[in-house]
Design an enzyme around this catalytic site. Structure first.
Site, PDB file in Angstrom:
ATOM      1  CG  ASP A  21      -3.667  16.562 -46.444  1.00 64.69           C
ATOM      2  OD1 ASP A  21      -3.034  16.377 -45.071  1.00 64.69           O
ATOM      3  OD2 ASP A  21      -4.129  16.346 -46.634  1.00 64.69           O
ATOM      4  CB  ILE A  22      -2.865  19.230 -41.897  1.00 69.90           C
ATOM      5  CG1 ILE A  22      -4.131  18.727 -40.958  1.00 69.90           C
ATOM      6  CG2 ILE A  22      -2.951  20.982 -41.511  1.00 69.90           C
ATOM      7  CD1 ILE A  22      -4.696  18.351 -39.918  1.00 69.90           C
ATOM      8  CG  HIS A  43     -11.699  16.261 -49.112  1.00 73.45           C
ATOM      9  ND1 HIS A  43     -12.647  16.093 -49.004  1.00 73.45           N
ATOM     10  CD2 HIS A  43     -10.573  15.672 -48.506  1.00 73.45           C
ATOM     11  CE1 HIS A  43     -12.430  15.103 -47.834  1.00 73.45           C
ATOM     12  NE2 HIS A  43     -10.920  15.113 -48.028  1.00 73.45           N
TER      13      HIS A  43
END
Length: 127
Positions: free
Chosen positions: A35-36, A110
């Site tokens: 995850d960013i 997701h």
């Protein structure tokens, strides 16, 4: 209100190679990447390669092969990232948001896998 699949969503663009990701693992039917904006020391996203909007869409419409590959990739990354219970680690949280009430931001199914620390309660009690 149902979401329609949007081929311009960020995960569709990642799957097409238009946007890079920090890939952790991949198989024929799913992709896992970091995850960013991580919310835990381990924070990964696992996405199916098919056009599914939510968990219920995926569970209803994906093939058995897609469902198995997605689930096995989840287990693989839990083990490789050191959060899987099968390996004697402390565990993880798996979260899938769906629709407006679930505060889903991207209309592509997701699963967030988060771990590496005690996560605290899922929701604060209200009222």
């Amino acid at each position: 209100m149902a979401f329609d699949y949007d081929d311009a969503n960020i995960f569709a663009r990642i799957l097409r190679g238009e946007i890079p990701c920090d890939k952790v693992a991949e198989n024929d039917h799913a992709l896992a990447f970091r995850d960013i904006r991580p919310q835990a020391p381990v924070h990964l996203l696992v996405i199916p390669k098919g056009r599914y909007v939510s968990l219920d869409d995926f569970a209803t419409n994906a093939s058995d092969a897609e469902i198995v590959a997605f689930t096995r990739l989840c287990a693989q990354i839990c083990a490789s990232e050191g959060v899987g219970l099968a390996e004697g680690n402390g565990g993880f949280r798996a979260v899938a948001n769906a629709g407006p009430h679930g505060v889903q931001e991207v209309p592509h199914y997701h699963l967030h896998i988060m771990g590496g620390r005690v996560m605290g309660p899922m929701l604060a009690r209200q009222g």
